[in-house]
Design a protein around this motif. Structure first.
Motif, PDB file in Angstrom:
ATOM      1  N   PRO A   1      -6.047   4.752  -8.991  1.00 52.59           N
ATOM      2  CA  PRO A   1      -5.805   4.194  -6.968  1.00 52.59           C
ATOM      3  C   PRO A   1      -7.101   4.002  -7.310  1.00 52.59           C
ATOM      4  O   PRO A   1      -8.554   3.941  -7.703  1.00 52.59           O
ATOM      5  CB  PRO A   1      -5.606   5.320  -6.226  1.00 52.59           C
ATOM      6  CG  PRO A   1      -4.449   6.318  -6.745  1.00 52.59           C
ATOM      7  CD  PRO A   1      -5.012   6.078  -8.085  1.00 52.59           C
ATOM      8  N   ARG A   2      -7.272   2.487  -6.770  1.00 52.97           N
ATOM      9  CA  ARG A   2      -8.877   1.974  -6.150  1.00 52.97           C
ATOM     10  C   ARG A   2      -8.990   2.896  -5.201  1.00 52.97           C
ATOM     11  O   ARG A   2      -8.876   1.472  -3.520  1.00 52.97           O
ATOM     12  CB  ARG A   2      -9.213   0.537  -6.006  1.00 52.97           C
ATOM     13  CG  ARG A   2      -8.864  -0.546  -7.409  1.00 52.97           C
ATOM     14  CD  ARG A   2      -9.667  -0.094  -8.194  1.00 52.97           C
ATOM     15  NE  ARG A   2     -11.194  -0.439  -8.033  1.00 52.97           N
ATOM     16  CZ  ARG A   2     -11.859  -1.900  -7.640  1.00 52.97           C
ATOM     17  NH1 ARG A   2     -10.940  -2.608  -8.625  1.00 52.97           N
ATOM     18  NH2 ARG A   2     -12.798  -1.838  -6.936  1.00 52.97           N
ATOM     19  N   TYR A   3      -9.641   3.872  -5.055  1.00 52.99           N
ATOM     20  CA  TYR A   3     -10.570   4.675  -3.741  1.00 52.99           C
ATOM     21  C   TYR A   3     -11.308   3.901  -3.017  1.00 52.99           C
ATOM     22  O   TYR A   3     -11.525   3.723  -1.720  1.00 52.99           O
ATOM     23  CB  TYR A   3     -10.352   5.420  -4.229  1.00 52.99           C
ATOM     24  CG  TYR A   3      -9.355   7.163  -4.354  1.00 52.99           C
ATOM     25  CD1 TYR A   3      -8.444   7.012  -3.331  1.00 52.99           C
ATOM     26  CD2 TYR A   3      -9.569   7.190  -6.052  1.00 52.99           C
ATOM     27  CE1 TYR A   3      -7.449   8.005  -3.652  1.00 52.99           C
ATOM     28  CE2 TYR A   3      -8.590   7.701  -6.268  1.00 52.99           C
ATOM     29  CZ  TYR A   3      -7.501   8.673  -5.853  1.00 52.99           C
ATOM     30  OH  TYR A   3      -6.621   9.499  -5.901  1.00 52.99           O
ATOM     31  N   ASP A   4     -12.199   3.308  -3.506  1.00 52.74           N
ATOM     32  CA  ASP A   4     -13.758   2.979  -3.227  1.00 52.74           C
ATOM     33  C   ASP A   4     -13.186   1.764  -2.189  1.00 52.74           C
ATOM     34  O   ASP A   4     -14.031   1.387  -1.662  1.00 52.74           O
ATOM     35  CB  ASP A   4     -14.489   2.396  -4.208  1.00 52.74           C
ATOM     36  CG  ASP A   4     -13.420   0.919  -5.463  1.00 52.74           C
ATOM     37  OD1 ASP A   4     -12.748   1.738  -5.576  1.00 52.74           O
ATOM     38  OD2 ASP A   4     -14.462   0.565  -5.797  1.00 52.74           O
ATOM     39  N   THR A   5     -11.855   0.665  -2.481  1.00 50.97           N
ATOM     40  CA  THR A   5     -12.027  -0.394  -1.096  1.00 50.97           C
ATOM     41  C   THR A   5     -11.451  -0.304  -0.051  1.00 50.97           C
ATOM     42  O   THR A   5     -11.705  -0.606   0.674  1.00 50.97           O
ATOM     43  CB  THR A   5     -10.896  -1.241  -2.418  1.00 50.97           C
ATOM     44  OG1 THR A   5      -9.987  -0.606  -2.181  1.00 50.97           O
ATOM     45  CG2 THR A   5     -11.080  -1.589  -3.847  1.00 50.97           C
ATOM     46  N   GLY A   6     -10.606   1.071  -0.474  1.00 50.56           N
ATOM     47  CA  GLY A   6     -10.317   1.509   2.214  1.00 50.56           C
ATOM     48  C   GLY A   6      -9.444  -0.023   1.610  1.00 50.56           C
ATOM     49  O   GLY A   6      -9.011   0.106   2.701  1.00 50.56           O
ATOM     50  N   ILE A   7      -8.940  -0.456   1.581  1.00 51.88           N
ATOM     51  CA  ILE A   7      -7.487  -1.452   1.641  1.00 51.88           C
ATOM     52  C   ILE A   7      -6.160  -0.458   1.087  1.00 51.88           C
ATOM     53  O   ILE A   7      -5.999  -0.258  -0.200  1.00 51.88           O
ATOM     54  CB  ILE A   7      -7.167  -2.772   0.415  1.00 51.88           C
ATOM     55  CG1 ILE A   7      -8.695  -3.289   1.093  1.00 51.88           C
ATOM     56  CG2 ILE A   7      -6.560  -3.240   0.546  1.00 51.88           C
ATOM     57  CD1 ILE A   7      -8.855  -4.374  -0.431  1.00 51.88           C
ATOM     58  N   VAL A   8      -5.535  -0.718   2.535  1.00 47.61           N
ATOM     59  CA  VAL A   8      -4.256   0.355   2.305  1.00 47.61           C
ATOM     60  C   VAL A   8      -3.007  -0.705   1.957  1.00 47.61           C
ATOM     61  O   VAL A   8      -2.786  -1.573   3.150  1.00 47.61           O
ATOM     62  CB  VAL A   8      -4.254   0.768   3.383  1.00 47.61           C
ATOM     63  CG1 VAL A   8      -2.882   1.415   3.434  1.00 47.61           C
ATOM     64  CG2 VAL A   8      -5.190   2.154   2.932  1.00 47.61           C
ATOM     65  N   HIS A   9      -2.287  -0.632   1.582  1.00 52.62           N
ATOM     66  CA  HIS A   9      -0.823  -1.889   1.645  1.00 52.62           C
ATOM     67  C   HIS A   9       0.101  -1.976   2.478  1.00 52.62           C
ATOM     68  O   HIS A   9       0.211   0.368   2.260  1.00 52.62           O
ATOM     69  CB  HIS A   9      -0.382  -2.402   0.109  1.00 52.62           C
ATOM     70  CG  HIS A   9      -1.680  -3.218  -0.427  1.00 52.62           C
ATOM     71  ND1 HIS A   9      -2.223  -2.530  -1.523  1.00 52.62           N
ATOM     72  CD2 HIS A   9      -1.083  -4.567  -0.392  1.00 52.62           C
ATOM     73  CE1 HIS A   9      -3.056  -3.604  -1.883  1.00 52.62           C
ATOM     74  NE2 HIS A   9      -2.844  -5.054  -1.261  1.00 52.62           N
ATOM     75  N   ALA A  10       0.676  -1.529   3.303  1.00 58.04           N
ATOM     76  CA  ALA A  10       2.064  -1.377   4.610  1.00 58.04           C
ATOM     77  C   ALA A  10       3.400  -1.997   4.137  1.00 58.04           C
ATOM     78  O   ALA A  10       3.162  -3.351   3.626  1.00 58.04           O
ATOM     79  CB  ALA A  10       1.879  -1.123   5.432  1.00 58.04           C
TER      80      ALA A  10
END
Lengths: 218, 285
Positions: B141-150
């Motif tokens: 997962p792209r942990y660094d982005t802080g972008i979270v889909h919901a």
């Protein structure tokens, strides 16, 4: 009855919540409990867990092998045809739970209600309760409906720790704490019965729709 | 908390993905291996050494009996996973080997492992992957982005368009008051038409909104039911990204349709299959 108004909605990737109605009544709750039991009995592929509640029931499923669209359609179909499966459905159980009435809040309950200890105990043991739903922590069953004279608001400050086995009341409900947890209900007694045992199958003693009677022991 | 990191660490050492492993939060510590052991660490990043040699993250590493693995303070993320070939040997309970701390059951004696414990490992059933097998970053997962889909939550009609706009256009900060039950999120309040509802099922990743409009994301030890309206549910594929955010770090939510969210979860599952396949090939080759 209200089947035409069943409204499915995704609860994230791996669950469907089906709303059965908008008003909390014992009839609606009974309908949801019987739907949950017949869905359990139907053994629908990829279904992992069924959680009945006041206005809706939620089905958790393996979303790597079933899409939301497929699962919602299957469940609606199963709910609408549940009468056919009803013969194979487990009936609600009846449980008797022995209680020693010596809880830390018993005196406070007496002074708040104006009842004597004997009257509080008599009213708590006089009727059988229905398991409305399981929640909060494993094995915690919300039981109703409490005698109207015993109905009190929750404690303003929850206790950081209520011992497992504590029998408590709050608003129109009563319950037994299955684990040591924080809690805001009024503790009136205790039982030795294990409400939740992870080594037992099923681990929770009670299931939604079951009936419970409390019995006084010294 | 970070299911993907746990499963990936298991895959890297040739375990079933649901084998028991150690979850390591925030602080450092040392583990001594009593026997030869193949292990991998993943999830949060930390300075780690094995008897003085640097241990690379997401890399299959061979330890000798007597070797000591030291984890210094975690650098990024919140939960680190240590998987050992053969898995941690704890009983299966309710279909799981995990520890449920509030109920004091499951896992290793129903509690956190503490200094001085000797924790048994299972007997490996297959050859371990080759030493130095490394899991490529593009399978993570792209942990660094802080972008979270919901996806939209079950009470979507209790929120108006302003609340949706606020949720998807604001940054939310993970509060210090966040634990395995839920992460409180600090940011613009989300107005809703009803404070509490009759309880219904929730799930890890559900973002419930309190009467004051404050969002709380439910996490691994969340209660099974609750009465706050749920504005959204974090996609399972991105729940690891939220889980690894520390207090003070921010996230941004991006709303997507359920079909897209389920596709992302399937991609995550095939990434995991790829890690397992590559690790297994390294053993035979």
């Amino acid at each position: 009855m209200t089947d035409a108004r069943l409204r499915p909605h995704p609860l994230g990737d791996s669950a469907v919540t089906i709303a059965f109605g908008v008003e909390r009544t014992s009839e609606l709750l009974g309908l949801i409990h019987s739907a949950a039991r017949s869905l359990e009995a139907a053994n629908i592929p990829h279904v992992q867990d069924i959680v009945p509640a006041y206005l809706a029931l939620t089905v958790f499923y393996d979303s790597l092998h079933a899409s939301y669209e497929e699962m919602a359609a299957t469940l609606l179909d199963a709910c609408e045809h549940r009468a056919r499966a009803i013969a194979h459905v487990a009936l609600p159980s009846e449980h008797r739970i022995p209680v020693t009435y010596d809880g830390a809040d018993l005196e406070w309950v007496c002074s708040s209600t104006g009842l004597s200890v004997e009257e509080v105990i008599a009213r708590h043991t006089a009727r059988s309760y229905t398991v409305d739903l399981l929640g909060f922590v494993p094995g915690f069953a919300y039981l109703s409906e409490l005698d109207s004279l015993l109905q009190l608001p929750r404690r303003a400050q929850p206790r950081p720790r209520v011992a497992a086995g504590s029998v408590a009341i709050a608003a129109a409900q009563t319950a037994v704490y299955p684990l040591d947890t924080p809690g805001g209900w009024h503790i009136i007694g205790r039982t030795d019965i294990a409400m939740f045992d992870p080594a037992r199958d099923p681990p929770a003693l009670l299931y939604p729709g079951d009936r419970v009677l409390f019995e006084r022991v010294e | 908390m970070d299911l993907f990191a746990l499963e990936a660490a298991n895959a890297m050492v040739g375990n079933r993905v649901d084998a028991a492993a150690f979850e390591w939060a925030l602080g450092g510590g040392t583990v001594r291996f009593e026997r030869d052991c193949v292990f991998a660490i993943g999830g949060a990043t930390a300075r780690a050494t094995l008897s003085g040699r640097v241990v690379a993250p997401c890399t299959t590493t061979y330890a000798r009996a007597g070797d000591e693995l030291s984890i210094d303070q975690i650098i990024t993320g919140r939960f680190l996973y240590l998987a050992c070939h053969g898995g941690v040997d704890v009983p299966l309970l309710l279909g799981s080997r995990s520890t449920y701390l509030p109920g004091r059951f499951g896992g290793y004696q129903g509690r956190s492992v503490k200094s001085g414990d000797t924790v048994p490992l299972g007997e490996p059933k297959a050859e371990p992957p080759a030493e130095g097998f490394h899991c490529a970053a593009d399978l993570m997962p792209r942990y660094d982005t802080g972008i979270v889909h919901a996806t939209r939550g079950t009470q979507e009609d209790l929120f108006d368009e302003a609340a949706w706009l606020t949720l998807s256009e604001s940054e939310y900060r993970v509060s210090a008051a966040s634990d395995r039950t839920g992460y409180k999120l600090e940011g613009p309040p989300l107005s809703n038409r009803s404070g509490t509802l009759p309880s219904e099922a929730g799930c890890p990743g559900a973002i419930q909104v309190t009467g004051e409009g404050l969002p709380i994301a439910l996490m691994a030890d969340a209660p099974t039911v609750g009465g706050y309206p749920k504005i959204a549910v974090v996609s399972e594929a991105d729940l690891p990204i939220l889980a690894q955010r520390r207090p003070g770090e921010t996230v941004r939510f991006v709303l997507i349709p359920i079909e897209q969210s389920q596709r992302a979860l399937k991609r995550r599952a095939s990434d995991l299959d790829a890690i397992r396949l590559l690790a297994t090939r390294s053993a035979s080759g």
